[in-house]
Design a protein around this motif. Structure first.
Motif, PDB file in Angstrom:
ATOM      1  N   LYS A   1       0.766  -1.439   0.138  1.00 49.37           N
ATOM      2  CA  LYS A   1      -0.254  -0.249   0.096  1.00 49.37           C
ATOM      3  C   LYS A   1       1.322   1.701  -0.025  1.00 49.37           C
ATOM      4  CE  LYS A   1      -3.703  -2.085   2.466  1.00 49.37           C
ATOM      5  NZ  LYS A   1      -5.133  -2.292   3.423  1.00 49.37           N
TER       6      LYS A   1
ATOM      7  N   ASN B   1       2.057   2.272  -3.603  1.00 50.35           N
ATOM      8  CA  ASN B   1       1.258   2.339  -4.068  1.00 50.35           C
ATOM      9  C   ASN B   1       0.775   3.912  -3.881  1.00 50.35           C
ATOM     10  OD1 ASN B   1       0.916   0.141  -5.796  1.00 50.35           O
ATOM     11  ND2 ASN B   1      -0.298  -0.791  -4.472  1.00 50.35           N
ATOM     12  N   SER B   2       0.892   3.746  -2.995  1.00 53.78           N
ATOM     13  CA  SER B   2       0.174   5.555  -2.579  1.00 53.78           C
ATOM     14  C   SER B   2       0.859   6.294  -3.002  1.00 53.78           C
ATOM     15  CB  SER B   2       0.514   5.812  -0.846  1.00 53.78           C
ATOM     16  OG  SER B   2       0.218   6.998  -0.778  1.00 53.78           O
TER      17      SER B   2
END
Length: 184
Positions: A28, A31-32
């Protein structure tokens, strides 16, 4: 744009450690960061096992220019040179592996040519000077292979068509006379 334009340099390096790379790309946090800082979403994961591992497991002959040059004309026509592209090689290796199995079942000897950047992504992203250098290098290499008189086959249509069209535009007569066929 820089990231995409350099995919042909980055992917081979990342493919040295595909599981670790995929683990990082799947987080995550990455991806962020990718979405907010780079503006890139849904980064594709690398193929595991890699194409190199799959080809080795299938026991296909290695690319050796000296051995290919020594083949008789009749033996050369029983071989097919598989030209790699960054997308199938690093992100969809199963397609290349399946093509090589098919070629073998059809009675030909598939030989995977070492990966050589094509420059399509550089062209698409407008890095035309870099593209011209990449195209010159790739064309020189493919023209050497053309002299073997062994058919060359590419999987990704956009890259094969780049050899035909964009290379002709940017290199003119210096493109040479190599021909890479489409798999279909």
């Amino acid at each position: 744009d820089l990231l995409v334009a350099n995919v042909e340099s980055l992917a081979p390096a990342m493919a040295l450690f595909p599981k670790a790379t995929n683990l990082l790309l799947s987080t995550k946090l990455y991806n962020s960061f990718s979405k907010k800082v780079i503006g890139y979403v849904d980064t594709p994961l690398l193929s595991v096992p890699t194409l190199k591992q799959q080809v080795k497991a299938q026991n296909h002959p290695k690319f050796e220019l000296t051995k290919l040059s020594a083949l008789s004309e009749a033996d050369r026509q029983k071989h097919l040179l598989i030209i790699q592209d960054p997308f199938t090689t690093f992100y969809d290796a199963g397609s290349v592996s399946a093509l090589m199995r098919l070629v073998a079942k059809l009675g030909f000897t598939p030989v995977l040519v070492p990966f050589k950047p094509n420059g399509k992504a550089q062209h698409v992203k407008g890095f035309l000077n870099k593209f011209a250098k990449t195209a010159r290098s790739a064309a020189d290499f493919l023209n050497k292979l053309q002299h073997l008189n062994i058919p060359m086959l590419g999987i990704d249509a956009s890259l094969v068509l780049c050899y035909r069209d964009e290379y002709k535009q940017i290199l003119g007569e210096q493109r040479g006379d190599f021909k890479v066929l489409l798999a279909h």
